[in-house]
Design an enzyme around this catalytic site. Structure first.
Site, PDB file in Angstrom:
ATOM      1  N   ASN A 146      15.092 -11.929   2.158  1.00  0.00           N
ATOM      2  CA  ASN A 146      15.494 -10.526   2.115  1.00  0.00           C
ATOM      3  C   ASN A 146      15.689 -10.053   3.556  1.00  0.00           C
ATOM      4  OD1 ASN A 146      15.809  -7.806   1.688  1.00  0.00           O
ATOM      5  ND2 ASN A 146      13.709  -7.433   0.985  1.00  0.00           N
ATOM      6  N   LYS A 161      16.978  -7.350   4.555  1.00  0.00           N
ATOM      7  CA  LYS A 161      16.811  -5.889   4.676  1.00  0.00           C
ATOM      8  C   LYS A 161      17.954  -5.296   5.520  1.00  0.00           C
ATOM      9  CE  LYS A 161      11.893  -6.412   3.907  1.00  0.00           C
ATOM     10  NZ  LYS A 161      10.556  -5.913   4.082  1.00  0.00           N
ATOM     11  N   HIS A 195      12.405  -2.785  -5.024  1.00  0.00           N
ATOM     12  CA  HIS A 195      11.642  -3.059  -3.803  1.00  0.00           C
ATOM     13  C   HIS A 195      10.840  -1.815  -3.410  1.00  0.00           C
ATOM     14  CE1 HIS A 195      10.529  -4.156   0.245  1.00  0.00           C
ATOM     15  NE2 HIS A 195      10.845  -5.398  -0.062  1.00  0.00           N
ATOM     16  N   GLU A 201      10.150  -0.578  -0.645  1.00  0.00           N
ATOM     17  CA  GLU A 201      10.756   0.275   0.402  1.00  0.00           C
ATOM     18  C   GLU A 201      11.729   1.264  -0.221  1.00  0.00           C
ATOM     19  OE1 GLU A 201      12.061  -2.850   3.018  1.00  0.00           O
ATOM     20  OE2 GLU A 201       9.986  -3.232   3.617  1.00  0.00           O
ATOM     21  N   GLU A 246       4.880  -8.224  -4.882  1.00  0.00           N
ATOM     22  CA  GLU A 246       4.837  -7.833  -3.470  1.00  0.00           C
ATOM     23  C   GLU A 246       3.861  -6.678  -3.295  1.00  0.00           C
ATOM     24  OE1 GLU A 246       8.536  -9.192  -1.226  1.00  0.00           O
ATOM     25  OE2 GLU A 246       8.892  -7.146  -1.849  1.00  0.00           O
ATOM     26  N   GLY A 303       5.216  -6.742   5.621  1.00  0.00           N
ATOM     27  CA  GLY A 303       5.389  -6.542   7.058  1.00  0.00           C
ATOM     28  C   GLY A 303       4.089  -6.309   7.820  1.00  0.00           C
ATOM     29  N   SER A 354       4.570 -10.634   3.930  1.00  0.00           N
ATOM     30  CA  SER A 354       4.065 -11.388   5.083  1.00  0.00           C
ATOM     31  C   SER A 354       4.021 -12.896   4.867  1.00  0.00           C
ATOM     32  CB  SER A 354       2.686 -10.863   5.507  1.00  0.00           C
ATOM     33  OG  SER A 354       2.794  -9.517   5.942  1.00  0.00           O
TER      34      SER A 354
END
Ligand code: PGA
Length: 253
Positions: free
Chosen positions: A7, A9, A94, A96, A165, A171, A209
């Site tokens: 991904n 992003k 996702h 985010e 996730e 991250g 991560s």
């Protein structure tokens, strides 16, 4: 067979995306890898990356799509447009997008329905926030997300993968233990078996991560079919190590 999703992003220019895609697809074919590799660049790079990986074993995915089929939706990209750009997959849900774009389970459900109807395969992200984890709501959160988002009877098992996730792991450098990930994988299988009467073909991935230093232990579990990699997929050296590790665990399983 293990699955590795990259991904990217909102990173990489069109030319950097094409260069990286070329390196990854050359590496994949040179080593005759059996693992499934899915690259998810930004929308603007899809078309170019599609031509780079055409006739290779590497697949293409988008990072989102509209819940609508077409029409007056300024700024939106439809499932059909993504397919037209060469995609077979789309990442949906996702965290985010939940956090930054206010997407709810109901919004994501509409996207899943549309993407599935148009013929895309879905990588559905689920996972608890740090707060939900501290309140011991991990399993409840995942169950709610899966059962709300996936329309009963409407999605074929082979057309959807679950990417667990945990939001606190994305991250951050922190990850759950392999045993915890395995437990969630087993739990998800149970949900599919009882609610959707499909257990067999729903792949379960872990994301958050993932690096070359932790992916071997995560991939060792029978419940973990692959990994979704963000930051560590942006440069070839680290990502190729992840591919090699995934390949080794394909051979062992
Ligand atoms: P990360 O991102 O690997 O950089 O944590 C994973 C993701 O958000 O999909």
């Amino acid at each position: 067979m293990k699955v590795v999703v990259a991904n990217w992003k909102m990173n990489l220019s069109i030319s950097s995306s094409s260069d990286l895609a070329k390196k990854v697809s050359d590496f994949h074919s040179k080593h005759e890898m059996q693992s499934e590799v899915i690259l998810c660049p930004s929308f603007t790079a899809l078309d170019r990356v599609a031509s780079v990986i055409k006739d290779t074993t590497v697949k293409l995915g988008a990072q989102d799509c509209s819940p609508e089929q077409q029409g007056s939706r300024t700024g939106e990209i439809s499932a059909d447009m993504i397919i037209d750009s060469g995609c077979e997959y789309v990442i949906l849900g996702h965290s985010e997008r939940r956090q930054n774009n206010g997407e709810t389970d109901i919004d994501i459900r509409r996207k899943v329905k549309m993407a599935h109807m148009m013929g895309l395969k879905i990588i559905l992200c689920v996972g608890e926030t740090e707060e939900e984890k501290s309140e011991m709501l991990t399993l409840e959160t995942i169950q709610r997300q899966i059962t709300t988002i996936i329309p009963e009877g409407a999605v074929l098992a082979e057309n959807i993968m679950i990417a667990y996730e945990p939001v606190w792991a994305i991250g951050s450098g922190a990850t759950p233990t392999p045993a915890e990930v395995s437990e969630i994988g087993e739990f998800c299988r149970g949900i599919f078996a009882t609610r959707f009467s499909f257990e067999k073909n729903v792949k379960f991935l872990y994301g958050g991560s993932v690096k070359d230093s932790n992916c071997a232990s995560l991939l060792r579990s029978d419940f973990v079919d692959g990994v979704l990699v963000g930051g560590a997929s942006l440069e070839f050296d680290g990502f190729s190590k992840i591919l090699t590790i995934a390949e080794e665990s394909c051979k062992q399983s």
